[in-house]
Design an enzyme around this catalytic site. Sequence first.
Site, short mmCIF file in Angstrom:
data_model
loop_
_atom_site.label_atom_id
_atom_site.label_comp_id
_atom_site.label_asym_id
_atom_site.label_seq_id
_atom_site.Cartn_x
_atom_site.Cartn_y
_atom_site.Cartn_z
N ASN A 18 0.88 -1.18 0.00
CA ASN A 18 0.00 0.00 0.00
C ASN A 18 0.91 1.22 0.00
O ASN A 18 1.47 1.58 1.03
CB ASN A 18 -0.89 -0.03 1.26
CG ASN A 18 -1.70 1.24 1.42
OD1 ASN A 18 -1.78 2.06 0.50
ND2 ASN A 18 -2.31 1.40 2.59
N LYS A 20 0.17 4.26 -0.33
CA LYS A 20 -0.46 5.47 0.22
C LYS A 20 -0.18 6.66 -0.72
O LYS A 20 -0.05 6.47 -1.93
CB LYS A 20 0.01 5.72 1.65
CG LYS A 20 -0.18 4.47 2.51
CD LYS A 20 -0.03 4.68 3.97
CE LYS A 20 -0.22 3.35 4.69
NZ LYS A 20 -0.20 3.47 6.14
N HIS A 106 -9.60 1.14 4.80
CA HIS A 106 -8.33 1.35 5.52
C HIS A 106 -8.57 2.31 6.67
O HIS A 106 -9.37 3.25 6.56
CB HIS A 106 -7.28 1.91 4.55
CG HIS A 106 -5.91 1.93 5.15
ND1 HIS A 106 -5.51 2.91 6.03
CD2 HIS A 106 -4.86 1.08 5.02
CE1 HIS A 106 -4.27 2.65 6.41
NE2 HIS A 106 -3.85 1.56 5.81
N GLU A 108 -6.96 4.76 7.73
CA GLU A 108 -6.75 6.18 7.40
C GLU A 108 -7.98 6.75 6.69
O GLU A 108 -8.32 7.92 6.88
CB GLU A 108 -5.48 6.33 6.54
CG GLU A 108 -4.23 6.16 7.40
CD GLU A 108 -3.00 5.65 6.67
OE1 GLU A 108 -2.96 5.72 5.42
OE2 GLU A 108 -2.08 5.16 7.35
N GLU A 178 -5.45 -4.77 10.60
CA GLU A 178 -4.45 -3.73 10.77
C GLU A 178 -4.74 -2.95 12.05
O GLU A 178 -5.57 -2.03 12.03
CB GLU A 178 -4.48 -2.76 9.58
CG GLU A 178 -4.13 -3.41 8.27
CD GLU A 178 -3.52 -2.42 7.30
OE1 GLU A 178 -2.39 -2.65 6.86
OE2 GLU A 178 -4.16 -1.39 7.02
N GLY A 184 2.20 2.54 10.63
CA GLY A 184 3.14 3.65 10.46
C GLY A 184 3.83 4.09 11.74
O GLY A 184 4.46 5.14 11.77
N SER A 223 3.26 -1.85 10.31
CA SER A 223 4.70 -1.84 10.56
C SER A 223 5.38 -3.18 10.28
O SER A 223 6.33 -3.56 10.97
CB SER A 223 5.01 -1.37 11.98
OG SER A 223 4.56 -0.03 12.16
P1 PGA Z 1 2.73 0.46 7.57
O1 PGA Z 1 1.26 0.63 6.92
O2 PGA Z 1 3.27 -0.83 7.07
O3 PGA Z 1 3.50 1.64 7.10
O4 PGA Z 1 2.52 0.46 9.06
C1 PGA Z 1 0.42 -0.46 6.74
C2 PGA Z 1 -0.88 -0.02 6.14
O5 PGA Z 1 -1.36 1.08 6.49
O6 PGA Z 1 -1.47 -0.72 5.31
#
Ligand code: PGA
Length: 264
Positions: A18, A20, A106, A108, A178, A184, A223
């Site tokens: 992903n 982003k 997601h 976010e 997640e 993140g 992460s």
């Molecule tokens: P990250 O993001 O691996 O940077 O923690 C995962 C995600 O949001 O899908």
Amino acid sequence: MRLFRKGISMRTALVVGNWKMNGESAANRVLVAELIESLAQQPLEGVVVGICPPSVYLSSIAEQLNGSSVALGAQTLNEHDSGAYTGEVSAAMLRDVGCSMVIVGHSERRSLYAETDEQVAAKTLAALRSGLMPLVCVGETLAQRESGEALVVVANQLRAALSAVDAEEFERLVVAYEPVWAIGTGKTASPEQAQEVHAHIRAVLSELAGVAGQRVQVLYGGSVNAANAAELFAMPDIDGGLIGGASLKANDFIAICRTAAVAG
Ligand code: PGA
């Protein structure tokens, strides 16, 4: 990772990047070229690899991926088929430019753009209607985990997203767990914490769709990196990963994909 009999084939692992809101044309070309070359030189057994770049780059990356084994996905979609929805992109449009999958719900999107459980459900249905594989994301916040609500929150999100999906359609969707506090932040769920939630997700999927629910791939995200992927993917109910930051570096992402092949 547990391989499951699905008709005559086995349940494969899935690792999806992903991106982003990161990248630009020149850097994307290099990243995608490195990925294609590495997978061509040393193909992965039993692992499907996908990337979800920002929507403006999907068409050009689809061309670059043509003939490779890497699947293309989008990071979100609109739940409507067409019409006066300025700025939005439909499932059919994503299919049209070469996507086979799309991330839905997601955290976010849920927290920054107020996406509701109802929208997540509608987007999941819209993706399935157009033949896109939805990657439905669920996960608890830190406060919810600390107050012992993680399993309930995740189960509720899952039921809300999938209750309107026919049982036979479950074979065309993927769930990603997640934990919001792990996205993140550099803080990963421990393999045991993740496995506990994944086992619960699998139980809810079975309750919703019987055997078809058992066959759904359940990915972990939050992460994940080349150093911690192996112990996560070794868990019986973790079928791969949704990778954010580490998917932006070809070597790291490929290392994670190769870990999934070994764990399978
Ligand atoms: P990250 O993001 O691996 O940077 O923690 C995962 C995600 O949001 O899908």
